[in-house]
Design an enzyme around this catalytic site. Sequence first.
Site, mmCIF file in Angstrom:
data_model
loop_
_atom_site.group_PDB
_atom_site.id
_atom_site.type_symbol
_atom_site.label_atom_id
_atom_site.label_comp_id
_atom_site.label_asym_id
_atom_site.label_seq_id
_atom_site.Cartn_x
_atom_site.Cartn_y
_atom_site.Cartn_z
ATOM 1 N N SER A 74 9.186 2.630 6.158
ATOM 2 C CA SER A 74 7.680 3.137 6.187
ATOM 3 C C SER A 74 7.063 4.268 6.588
ATOM 4 O O SER A 74 8.108 4.831 7.332
ATOM 5 C CB SER A 74 7.336 1.977 7.229
ATOM 6 O OG SER A 74 7.569 0.708 6.783
ATOM 7 N N CYS A 96 0.253 -1.213 -0.421
ATOM 8 C CA CYS A 96 0.508 -0.255 0.060
ATOM 9 C C CYS A 96 0.820 1.620 0.056
ATOM 10 O O CYS A 96 0.455 2.515 -0.479
ATOM 11 C CB CYS A 96 -0.650 0.209 1.171
ATOM 12 S SG CYS A 96 -0.530 -0.352 2.706
ATOM 13 N N ASN A 97 2.434 0.728 0.613
ATOM 14 C CA ASN A 97 2.985 2.029 0.925
ATOM 15 C C ASN A 97 4.046 2.239 -0.671
ATOM 16 O O ASN A 97 4.822 3.139 -0.381
ATOM 17 C CB ASN A 97 4.383 2.339 2.024
ATOM 18 C CG ASN A 97 2.896 3.138 2.646
ATOM 19 O OD1 ASN A 97 2.272 3.453 2.752
ATOM 20 N ND2 ASN A 97 3.144 2.119 4.218
ATOM 21 N N ARG A 98 4.275 1.040 -1.452
ATOM 22 C CA ARG A 98 5.273 1.017 -2.456
ATOM 23 C C ARG A 98 5.017 0.197 -3.577
ATOM 24 O O ARG A 98 4.589 -0.951 -3.301
ATOM 25 C CB ARG A 98 6.565 1.045 -1.545
ATOM 26 C CG ARG A 98 6.279 -0.158 -1.006
ATOM 27 C CD ARG A 98 7.980 -0.593 -0.122
ATOM 28 N NE ARG A 98 7.421 0.492 0.675
ATOM 29 C CZ ARG A 98 8.706 0.768 1.281
ATOM 30 N NH1 ARG A 98 9.778 1.943 0.608
ATOM 31 N NH2 ARG A 98 8.341 2.217 1.906
ATOM 32 N N GLY A 143 -13.528 -5.950 5.458
ATOM 33 C CA GLY A 143 -12.499 -6.411 5.017
ATOM 34 C C GLY A 143 -12.124 -7.229 6.458
ATOM 35 O O GLY A 143 -11.541 -6.839 7.186
ATOM 36 N N GLY A 199 -9.159 -9.418 7.065
ATOM 37 C CA GLY A 199 -8.076 -9.960 6.182
ATOM 38 C C GLY A 199 -6.762 -9.234 7.139
ATOM 39 O O GLY A 199 -6.974 -9.462 8.660
ATOM 40 N N GLU A 255 7.300 -0.109 11.873
ATOM 41 C CA GLU A 255 6.507 -0.558 11.588
ATOM 42 C C GLU A 255 6.770 -2.424 10.707
ATOM 43 O O GLU A 255 7.427 -2.624 10.055
ATOM 44 C CB GLU A 255 4.814 -0.539 10.114
ATOM 45 C CG GLU A 255 5.406 0.115 8.948
ATOM 46 C CD GLU A 255 5.496 -1.474 8.163
ATOM 47 O OE1 GLU A 255 4.169 -1.959 8.961
ATOM 48 O OE2 GLU A 255 4.955 -1.107 6.651
ATOM 49 N N GLY A 286 -7.027 -5.365 8.332
ATOM 50 C CA GLY A 286 -8.686 -5.527 9.062
ATOM 51 C C GLY A 286 -8.684 -6.416 10.079
ATOM 52 O O GLY A 286 -8.708 -5.024 11.271
#
Length: 544
Positions: A201, A142-144, A284, A286, A206, A289
């Site tokens: 991150s 989601c970040n890269r 969600g 997963g 994280e 979530g």
Amino acid sequence: MAATAVGCSGRFKAEALRRPCKPSTSSAYSFSCSYARGLVRLERRERFVRCELGSSVSGSASGVLGQRSDFSSVSALEQLKINSAERYTKERSSIVVIGLSVHTASIEMREKLAIPEPEWPQAIRELCSLNHIEEAAVLSTCNRTEIYVIALSQHRGVKEVTEWMSKKSGLPVSELSKHRFLLYNNDAAEHLFEVSSGLDSLVLGEGQILAQVKQVVKVGQGVVGFGRNISGLFKHAITVGKRVRTETCIASGAVSVSSAAVELAAMKIPEPAEFVSARILVVGAGKMGKLVIKHLAAKGCQKMTVANRNRDKVAAICEELKGVDIIFEPFDHLLACAAQADIIFTCTSSEMPLFLKEEVGSFPQASQVITGTRLFIDISLPRNVDPSIGDSEGAKVYNIDDLKEVVNANKEDRLRKAMEAQIIIADESRRFEEWRDSLETVPTIKKLRAYAERIRLVELEKCLSKLGHDVPKKTKRVVDDLSRGIVNRLLHGPMEHLRCDSGNDRMLSETLQNMHALNRIFGLETDMSFLEEKIRAKVEQSKR
């Protein structure tokens, strides 16, 4: 100055390449400027070497092709003449990382380039079909989205990969070039080590990224193109990530993207009692979530609705959090559930928006507990919530990039912890570079054995022909074994001096000296069989 240099992150180096270098009293800024100037000098030197070697290498390669009837393709021959000086010099291939991250590009750009995990093997195969790419790996979160490759030529490899990324995302090359970061060799390795350690991150320290790096190795196993160099790089990155988390306190008190999302919601509803009593929907169940649900429970939220396609996942979370009232709803009821919720967290892998402006416009007003404004907190990539929903009255939309508001809290403390981690990364970068140096001897070992084997077979054939046609099979076998034994005994010493413990600096230096000496003594550098093999493979690959 030493501490600043060690603590300089991969993205800081990338930024140094894009901005002009001006006189400054900042040691970190001076470091970035000298780094940029160093790369410019290296690029100039590389161009000079290519010009000097171009005609001789092209001529040699063309001679090889002329001897083979199956290399009659004019286009392949012309392509080889153009690229041979860069492809097949004595310099080893380069590690290159090309990517967009939360630090360099907006979420709108990143979601266009996002590559779902099931598509990683195909992406590796496509990248390795490019003329100057030998190995490849994809890290997309989601970040890269970062593409790691082993390139036969830095300049041409970067050009080909950037064009591939443009075709994949629909973004113009010019736009990608403005926002991408680009690192080579040891800087590329250090960057991945920082990523796996959580230093690069959005939320410093994280831990979820380490699991994502492990997944790259898991998915890459058995995929042609996820070769020894790239595999070794990612496996070493996993070791670095584990070591940083074991030997430093960077993970203690660190927040994940999921916990930052919950913190952001709490910041928008500053009264704890109102936040706890708000109607919450988590879309969600997963990994992301599940973490959102756990952090909500830790904040005191004892009741929430979870919309998911799979009931079993929600049931497993209920079993783990027995004190929390979790209501399962199937995706068919998603809009109805959202209409009754005050805060909606979305964290699914859906490639299409789950909430559109025209649908949300018909929702009733949110509870007065949160002043009638419904909050959408979208931590998915691609995004699950149409950003234009935030323009309508009674709704606010926040995405991953908005989490920076939370991340900036206690940043100084986490930066101190990051400096400890950088010492480990510097040490592990040296170890990785030594391991990669030790691989240089492998082609020499193969070529030396092949050279000796050719001589052995010629002399064996002469010997057997002198013995006549009626030589017993047992005699032939004895003579063959004798010739093999002599060759093995003669090669034992040179082979031992081409192997070393890569952790020993002295032995590594001596081994590389021995490699160059053996190449000169036996003329292995001028042996075109290895070159011919690479040319054949690339041309045949381009025909398919």
